[in-house]
Design an enzyme around this catalytic site. Structure first.
Site, mmCIF file in Angstrom:
data_model
loop_
_atom_site.group_PDB
_atom_site.id
_atom_site.type_symbol
_atom_site.label_atom_id
_atom_site.label_comp_id
_atom_site.label_asym_id
_atom_site.label_seq_id
_atom_site.Cartn_x
_atom_site.Cartn_y
_atom_site.Cartn_z
ATOM 1 N N ASP A 65 0.823 -1.201 0.000
ATOM 2 C CA ASP A 65 0.000 0.000 0.000
ATOM 3 C C ASP A 65 0.857 1.251 0.000
ATOM 4 O O ASP A 65 2.084 1.185 0.118
ATOM 5 C CB ASP A 65 -0.930 0.006 1.224
ATOM 6 N N ASN A 134 -7.634 -3.829 14.616
ATOM 7 C CA ASN A 134 -9.020 -4.062 14.210
ATOM 8 C C ASN A 134 -9.134 -5.142 13.136
ATOM 9 O O ASN A 134 -10.183 -5.306 12.524
ATOM 10 C CB ASN A 134 -9.663 -2.763 13.727
ATOM 11 N N HIS A 136 -7.320 -5.325 10.269
ATOM 12 C CA HIS A 136 -7.034 -4.952 8.884
ATOM 13 C C HIS A 136 -5.705 -5.542 8.425
ATOM 14 O O HIS A 136 -4.800 -5.756 9.221
ATOM 15 C CB HIS A 136 -7.050 -3.421 8.711
#
Length: 258
Positions: A65, A134, A136
């Site tokens: 990313d 969380n 991800h």
């Protein structure tokens, strides 16, 4: 999934480096994650390059990313971070270190181009992953499609807060990123996810033993035919079947791959 539970983060790093070394020696295409968890693994690989002659010259690397709005030369861009923390210290040409273009005017076109670059390289042989609190992976936050492709995502406030330590304050952290999608990630031949510390324990349990669900993006590893999760005792603390995972690893047949 193969669940590998080790004593501490140092052993996690060395085990991950062992697996990656096998691919490096074959001139594989490596998917690289940034963040704090893989740093010890990269340091172990740098040491093997310097002391044992491990060569990365035949490898290509692709990043998961990139922040939107940061140039590739910005000190906190992921392209610059991976250079600073890893690739500048090994013998891989900079031209073989690829990442999505977060500064592009047409972000959708940049996302599609990145997919094409990975396909042209023959796909990712092994993808290194971390997991957020969380659940991800990459910047695929809860609610991400399990078949998503490289695209723009908005960062969860928790992710912004976690990443603020690299920027100085949450206000300095970009809130959008280009990220490989969950469908893109799971096309890699081998997924290797690293998790250390008690703050990751809930996410690891949801990923490994919870339902397959978009609310925990990392649970998509349950669909992959070759996924290795390497974690320390603290990150494994909430796993219900951790004794079985230890037993399975201890009695693993010698002919079975990683």
């Amino acid at each position: 999934m193969e669940i590998v539970i080790l004593d501490d983060s140092e052993k996690v790093a060395e085990r991950a480096a062992d697996i990656l070394e096998d691919y490096v020696r074959r001139g594989a295409t490596l998917g690289l994650a940034t963040g704090s968890t893989p740093l010890h693994t990269y340091q172990a690989l740098i040491r093997r390059h310097r002391e044992e002659g491990l060569s990365f010259a035949d490898c290509h690397t692709f990043l998961l990313d990139e922040y939107i709005g940061l140039s590739a030369q910005h000190e906190q861009s992921y392209r610059e971070t991976i250079r600073r923390e890893f690739t500048r210290h090994i013998d891989i040409p900079d031209a073989k270190v690829h990442g999505p273009d977060g500064s592009a005017e047409d972000l959708q076109a940049a996302a599609e181009m990145y997919e094409q670059q990975m396909a042209a390289a023959g796909g990712i042989d092994i993808q290194t992953l971390g997991v957020g609190r969380n659940g991800h992976i990459g910047f695929n936050e809860p609610g991400s499609s399990l078949v998503s492709r490289t695209r723009v995502k908005t960062l969860h406030p928790h992710t912004v807060q976690d990443n603020a330590r690299f920027f100085g304050s949450p206000q300095d952290v970009p809130i959008h990123a280009l990220t490989q999608g969950l469908g893109t990630i799971t096309e890699a031949g081998h997924l290797m996810l690293l998790a250390t510390g008690e703050t990751k324990a809930e996410a690891v349990a949801a990923m490994v033993e919870g339902p397959l669900a978009a609310v925990c993006p990392a649970s998509v590893l349950q669909l992959h035919p070759r996924a290795t999760v390497i974690c320390d005792e603290a990150a494994a603390a909430h796993l219900k079947y951790r004794d079985y995972y230890r037993a399975a690893l201890a009695t693993k047949p010698s002919w079975q791959h990683h």
